[in-house]
Scaffold this motif. Structure first.
Motif, mmCIF file in Angstrom:
data_model
loop_
_atom_site.group_PDB
_atom_site.id
_atom_site.type_symbol
_atom_site.label_atom_id
_atom_site.label_comp_id
_atom_site.label_asym_id
_atom_site.label_seq_id
_atom_site.Cartn_x
_atom_site.Cartn_y
_atom_site.Cartn_z
ATOM 1 N N ASP A 63 -5.278 1.541 -4.457
ATOM 2 C CA ASP A 63 -4.916 2.616 -3.397
ATOM 3 C C ASP A 63 -3.240 3.103 -3.410
ATOM 4 O OD1 ASP A 63 -7.185 2.823 -1.660
ATOM 5 O OD2 ASP A 63 -6.698 0.604 -1.503
ATOM 6 N N ILE A 64 -2.486 2.228 -3.775
ATOM 7 C CA ILE A 64 -0.803 2.335 -4.128
ATOM 8 C C ILE A 64 -0.937 3.605 -5.044
ATOM 9 C CG2 ILE A 64 1.121 1.601 -4.956
ATOM 10 C CD1 ILE A 64 0.714 -0.865 -3.169
ATOM 11 N N PHE A 65 -1.656 3.186 -6.517
ATOM 12 C CA PHE A 65 -1.610 4.117 -7.488
ATOM 13 C C PHE A 65 -2.102 5.452 -7.065
ATOM 14 C CE2 PHE A 65 -1.443 0.136 -10.567
ATOM 15 C CZ PHE A 65 -0.247 0.129 -10.642
ATOM 16 N N ALA A 66 -3.250 5.581 -6.261
ATOM 17 C CA ALA A 66 -3.575 6.855 -6.182
ATOM 18 C C ALA A 66 -3.006 7.443 -5.078
ATOM 19 C CB ALA A 66 -5.181 6.509 -5.422
ATOM 20 N N THR A 67 -2.266 6.891 -4.376
ATOM 21 C CA THR A 67 -1.103 7.671 -3.307
ATOM 22 C C THR A 67 0.044 8.181 -4.209
ATOM 23 O OG1 THR A 67 -1.808 6.544 -1.530
ATOM 24 C CG2 THR A 67 0.291 7.607 -1.641
ATOM 25 N N ILE A 68 0.805 7.336 -5.103
ATOM 26 C CA ILE A 68 1.700 7.811 -5.868
ATOM 27 C C ILE A 68 1.413 9.051 -6.765
ATOM 28 C CG2 ILE A 68 3.465 6.965 -7.904
ATOM 29 C CD1 ILE A 68 3.345 4.237 -6.609
ATOM 30 N N TYR A 69 0.347 8.772 -7.424
ATOM 31 C CA TYR A 69 -0.025 9.876 -8.301
ATOM 32 C C TYR A 69 -0.246 11.229 -7.518
ATOM 33 C CZ TYR A 69 -3.577 12.946 -10.878
ATOM 34 O OH TYR A 69 -4.053 14.045 -11.271
ATOM 35 N N ARG A 70 -0.823 11.226 -6.261
ATOM 36 C CA ARG A 70 -0.844 12.524 -5.685
ATOM 37 C C ARG A 70 0.456 12.969 -5.216
ATOM 38 N NH1 ARG A 70 -5.799 9.471 -2.194
ATOM 39 N NH2 ARG A 70 -7.497 9.696 -3.563
ATOM 40 N N VAL A 71 1.173 12.245 -4.839
ATOM 41 C CA VAL A 71 2.665 12.789 -4.020
ATOM 42 C C VAL A 71 3.358 13.163 -5.456
ATOM 43 C CG1 VAL A 71 4.841 11.611 -3.470
ATOM 44 C CG2 VAL A 71 2.832 11.177 -2.297
ATOM 45 N N LEU A 72 3.490 12.203 -6.298
ATOM 46 C CA LEU A 72 4.225 12.949 -7.567
ATOM 47 C C LEU A 72 3.888 14.133 -8.150
ATOM 48 C CD1 LEU A 72 5.388 9.597 -9.269
ATOM 49 C CD2 LEU A 72 6.531 10.841 -7.558
ATOM 50 N N VAL A 73 2.525 14.426 -8.361
ATOM 51 C CA VAL A 73 1.922 15.600 -9.169
ATOM 52 C C VAL A 73 2.220 16.722 -8.081
ATOM 53 C CG1 VAL A 73 -0.243 16.771 -9.814
ATOM 54 C CG2 VAL A 73 0.136 14.244 -10.419
ATOM 55 N N GLY A 74 1.853 16.593 -6.610
ATOM 56 C CA GLY A 74 2.001 17.541 -5.711
ATOM 57 C C GLY A 74 3.316 17.849 -5.621
ATOM 58 N N TRP A 195 6.262 12.208 0.988
ATOM 59 C CA TRP A 195 5.602 10.804 1.509
ATOM 60 C C TRP A 195 4.997 10.723 2.789
ATOM 61 C CZ3 TRP A 195 4.239 7.471 -1.833
ATOM 62 C CH2 TRP A 195 4.782 7.409 -2.821
ATOM 63 N N THR A 196 5.505 11.680 3.693
ATOM 64 C CA THR A 196 4.709 11.888 4.955
ATOM 65 C C THR A 196 3.570 12.621 5.033
ATOM 66 O OG1 THR A 196 6.353 13.840 5.470
ATOM 67 C CG2 THR A 196 7.080 11.660 5.914
ATOM 68 N N TYR A 197 3.581 13.600 4.269
ATOM 69 C CA TYR A 197 2.487 14.595 3.971
ATOM 70 C C TYR A 197 1.385 13.854 3.473
ATOM 71 C CZ TYR A 197 5.956 18.337 4.550
ATOM 72 O OH TYR A 197 6.845 19.363 5.121
ATOM 73 N N ILE A 198 1.653 12.820 2.711
ATOM 74 C CA ILE A 198 0.162 12.354 1.820
ATOM 75 C C ILE A 198 -0.365 11.490 2.903
ATOM 76 C CG2 ILE A 198 1.578 10.051 1.200
ATOM 77 C CD1 ILE A 198 -1.070 11.954 -0.650
ATOM 78 N N ILE A 199 0.074 11.003 3.985
ATOM 79 C CA ILE A 199 -0.615 10.128 4.815
ATOM 80 C C ILE A 199 -1.519 11.138 5.767
ATOM 81 C CG2 ILE A 199 -0.377 8.891 6.990
ATOM 82 C CD1 ILE A 199 0.120 7.515 4.252
ATOM 83 N N SER A 207 -11.432 8.457 0.162
ATOM 84 C CA SER A 207 -11.997 7.249 -0.067
ATOM 85 C C SER A 207 -11.060 6.343 -0.705
ATOM 86 C CB SER A 207 -13.259 7.377 -0.907
ATOM 87 O OG SER A 207 -12.880 8.025 -2.219
ATOM 88 N N THR A 208 -9.938 6.644 -1.070
ATOM 89 C CA THR A 208 -8.702 5.979 -1.914
ATOM 90 C C THR A 208 -7.309 6.233 -1.055
ATOM 91 O OG1 THR A 208 -8.485 7.273 -3.441
ATOM 92 C CG2 THR A 208 -10.166 5.585 -3.934
#
Length: 258
Positions: A63-74, A195-199, A207-208
């Motif tokens: 879940d951490i890796f999924a969040t980091i990936y989404r934040v950094l790419v976006g 980082w606030t937008y990802i939540i 699902s992750t």
């Protein structure tokens, strides 16, 4: 206590650590002392136990890796597009007249209101989550970059023209070098917002991700898991901020008097 004065690095570090120690002390007093019900605010030891359980039993690292990936790419996509557009708006009045009013208008629309549309248009996969980060970060980057570029001293431009530079040469050799430190500080600031937008993105149809863990824990009244997820976001955000701060000082030491 001199305004904008410097202090010894050890004193700076001591004050930084003391703020966290004070927060932990107040938290411990409220929880171990029974002032606040553990359902609403678990104790620090309970948070640690929940974190261990999340990593051991629920594959929280994924879940951490999924969040980091989404934040950094976006965020990287938003900065790549936003910085270019911001430089053009801050440099050329015609571009400013065309883009700035529209961008200023869209900037006030809450990104969370677009999530249902993104789901309809894109689906519920990673692309939708990345789009939320991109959309939420882009317009602030554009406008803040435009302000930074527009603040380059006019004397520098006139001196460059006097020395025979072309309009494109002025942009390349004067405006961009003068603006880059400020643009990178803008990136550091907006990355914190990302980082606030990802939540927000992961609370809906996910699902992750850490946001998914938080909303699932809320449904099961697992307050300790919620707080651990929030603290994880804070730690990740702090790490990225420190890395970017270090990189900026290494890239532009002259801007900090070093």
């Amino acid at each position: 206590m001199e305004p904008q004065g410097s202090i010894h690095p050890r004193l700076y570090l001591s004050l930084t650590l003391s703020s966290f120690v004070l927060l932990l002390a107040v938290w411990s007093l409220l929880t171990y002392g029974g002032v606040v019900d553990k359902l609403f605010l678990p104790s620090p030891s309970k948070i640690i136990d929940s974190g261990i359980s999340l990593f051991r039993d629920f594959d929280f690292i994924q879940d951490i890796f999924a969040t980091i990936y989404r934040v950094l790419v976006g965020f990287v996509l938003a900065f790549a597009v936003g910085s270019v557009l911001g430089v053009l708006i801050g440099t050329y009045k015609a571009v400013e007249a065309f883009f700035e009013p529209m961008i200023s208008f869209v900037r006030y629309m809450p990104v969370s209101a677009f999530i249902p549309l993104f789901i309809l248009w894109i689906g519920v996969g990673d692309v939708e989550k990345i789009s939320v980060i991109f959309f939420g970060s882009l317009f602030s980057i554009v406008l803040m970059t435009a302000v930074e570029v527009g603040g380059v001293r006019r004397e520098l431009l006139e001196a460059s023209y006097t020395l025979g530079s072309s309009p494109f040469g002025v942009l390349r050799s004067v405006i961009l070098p003068a603006s880059m430190p400020g643009m990178m500080e803008i990136a550091r600031l907006v990355l914190g917002w990302a980082w606030t937008y990802i939540i927000v993105a992961e609370l809906v149809a996910a699902s992750t991700g850490i946001g998914h863990v938080i909303i699932e824990s809320q449904r099961m009244l697992r307050t300790s898991n919620i707080i651990f997820g929030i603290l994880t976001i804070g730690v990740l955000g702090l790490i990225t901020d420190l890395i970017l701060k270090w990189a900026i000082r290494k890239m532009f030491p002259w801007n900090y008097g070093r």
